[in-house]
Design a protein around this motif. Structure first.
Motif, mmCIF file in Angstrom:
data_model
loop_
_atom_site.group_PDB
_atom_site.id
_atom_site.type_symbol
_atom_site.label_atom_id
_atom_site.label_comp_id
_atom_site.label_asym_id
_atom_site.label_seq_id
_atom_site.Cartn_x
_atom_site.Cartn_y
_atom_site.Cartn_z
ATOM 1 N N ASP A 44 -34.870 15.628 28.139
ATOM 2 C CA ASP A 44 -35.140 14.692 29.215
ATOM 3 C C ASP A 44 -34.748 15.402 30.522
ATOM 4 O OD1 ASP A 44 -33.071 12.509 30.709
ATOM 5 O OD2 ASP A 44 -35.133 11.846 30.332
ATOM 6 N N LYS A 45 -35.532 15.246 31.580
ATOM 7 C CA LYS A 45 -35.276 16.048 32.786
ATOM 8 C C LYS A 45 -33.889 15.809 33.364
ATOM 9 C CE LYS A 45 -39.944 16.335 34.140
ATOM 10 N NZ LYS A 45 -40.993 15.798 34.957
ATOM 11 N N THR A 75 -44.212 17.963 26.404
ATOM 12 C CA THR A 75 -45.009 17.383 27.501
ATOM 13 C C THR A 75 -44.137 16.894 28.662
ATOM 14 O OG1 THR A 75 -45.081 15.444 26.086
ATOM 15 C CG2 THR A 75 -47.113 16.677 26.303
ATOM 16 N N ARG A 76 -42.900 16.520 28.371
ATOM 17 C CA ARG A 76 -42.053 16.000 29.448
ATOM 18 C C ARG A 76 -41.689 17.064 30.481
ATOM 19 N NH1 ARG A 76 -37.509 12.250 26.721
ATOM 20 N NH2 ARG A 76 -38.240 13.103 24.743
ATOM 21 N N PHE A 77 -41.884 18.336 30.118
ATOM 22 C CA PHE A 77 -41.523 19.405 31.052
ATOM 23 C C PHE A 77 -42.733 20.166 31.580
ATOM 24 C CE2 PHE A 77 -37.423 18.554 29.225
ATOM 25 C CZ PHE A 77 -36.557 18.744 30.293
ATOM 26 N N ASP A 79 -33.323 19.090 21.059
ATOM 27 C CA ASP A 79 -33.131 18.348 22.311
ATOM 28 C C ASP A 79 -31.694 17.874 22.495
ATOM 29 O OD1 ASP A 79 -35.749 18.642 22.982
ATOM 30 O OD2 ASP A 79 -36.347 16.595 22.487
ATOM 31 N N LYS A 96 -40.711 24.602 25.064
ATOM 32 C CA LYS A 96 -39.648 23.900 25.804
ATOM 33 C C LYS A 96 -38.269 24.366 25.345
ATOM 34 C CE LYS A 96 -39.194 19.922 22.783
ATOM 35 N NZ LYS A 96 -38.945 18.528 22.611
ATOM 36 N N TYR A 137 -31.287 17.295 31.101
ATOM 37 C CA TYR A 137 -31.380 18.750 31.185
ATOM 38 C C TYR A 137 -30.626 19.258 32.415
ATOM 39 C CZ TYR A 137 -33.492 23.287 32.138
ATOM 40 O OH TYR A 137 -33.678 24.610 32.431
#
Ligand code: G1P
Length: 307
Positions: free
Chosen positions: A272-273, A22-24, A138, A33, A276
């Motif tokens: 995490d953006k 969902t974070r992306f 991750d 993801k 990343y």
């Protein structure tokens, strides 16, 4: 005393990959993801490469809905390979084949994602009765700073469970599983190993047992499964792997003792953006082909930003 069988070769790895990403969103609306590219390789491929480099060649991914691209990526792509061969693009052909040839890939599906602990439990039948590794997608460990070989050595020396730990700023400990640690008797070659006496999943800063964070590399024994079966939902209503391992810290003869290997190398949080983006930039700078021209551009860009 734990039963230490130092002859056991660890060859199985579990890679949980059922998360929704969902974070992306919206990038992950129709794509897992794990397939987000870090330079020109999907993030998950770095993790599979890390496992394979440590001799973990039987890999099971725990997947879910919307994850077919993962299976396709690690499978042969017959048409594409034929086309590249015809055109004489052998460099690309090798790159395409690499992901297929690294390890033996297996897949199990988690019907209802109920947390990391539940994802690991889904792999129980695949793992059977041998020690195994869990690698979280991750956490991207820089290939130049491998941690799994040290963890495998610690497992052979001390038996039981071994986690990778990293010191983080106290203000960030609530993002991680946090470990209470104690020194071990001085042991040559194991200076970076501590005993883990307790674990808490994402504690408030005030009550964190230390600033040693669990990063996503675990060496577990099959005893974890009987514990996971009984583990009640914890933080976020999810079945937490951290909670099950906390239980093992209290039973040194079955699944324990629990040790931590302290990691001091380069790690990126691609879940995490910000992490990343950092991973993409740092790994691009290091690349032989892209590095020189990308770094030159980056230097100029940063200078302009500062003006
Ligand atoms: C998971 C684990 C946590 C660990 C972290 C490392 O959390 O539950 O204990 O510290 O991975 O990346 P997540 O980041 O998936 O919420």
């Amino acid at each position: 005393m734990p039963n230490i069988d130092s002859s056991a070769v660890i060859r199985k790895a579990v890679i949980p990959a059922a998360g929704m990403g969902t974070r992306f969103l919206p990038a992950t609306k129709a794509m897992p993801k794990e397939m987000l590219p870090v330079v020109d390789e999907p993030a998950i491929q770095y993790v599979v490469e890390e496992a394979a480099a440590a001799g973990l060649t039987e890999i099971v991914m725990v997947t879910g809905r919307n994850k077919r691209a993962l299976e396709d990526h690690f499978d042969r792509a017959v048409e594409l390979e034929g086309m590249l061969e015809e055109k004489g693009r052998f460099d690309l052909l090798a790159a395409v084949r690499e992901s297929t040839e690294m390890a033996n890939m297996h897949y199990v599906r988690q019907a209802h994602p109920r947390g990391l602990g539940d994802a690991v439990l889904t792999a129980a039948a695949f793992v059977g009765d041998e020690p195994f590794a869990v690698l979280l997608g991750d956490d991207l460990i820089d290939p130049r700073d491998p941690i799994l070989p040290d963890m495998i050595a610690a497992h052979k020396k001390f038996g039981g469970t071994v986690l990778a730990l990293m010191e983080v700023p106290v203000s960030e400990i609530s993002l991680y599983g946090a470990a209470a640690v104690a020194p071990i008797a001085p042991t040559a070659g194991f200076e970076n190993v501590v005993r883990i006496t307790g674990l808490v999943e994402k504690p408030p800063v005030e009550s964190a047992p230390s600033n040693f964070a669990v990063i996503g590399r675990y060496l577990l024994t099959p005893e974890i499964f009987e514990v996971l079966e009984k583990t009640k939902p914890g933080r976020g209503g999810e079945i937490q792997l951290t909670d099950a391992i906390q239980e093992l810290t209290q039973r040194p003869d079955r699944g324990g003792p629990v040790h931590g290997v302290i990691f001091t190398g380069r790690r990126y949080d691609t879940g995490d953006k910000l992490g990343y983006l950092q991973a993409v930039v740092k790994l691009a700078v290091e690349r032989e082909d892209l590095g020189p021209s990308f770094s030159a551009w980056l230097r100029k860009f940063v200078q302009e930003l500062a003006e």
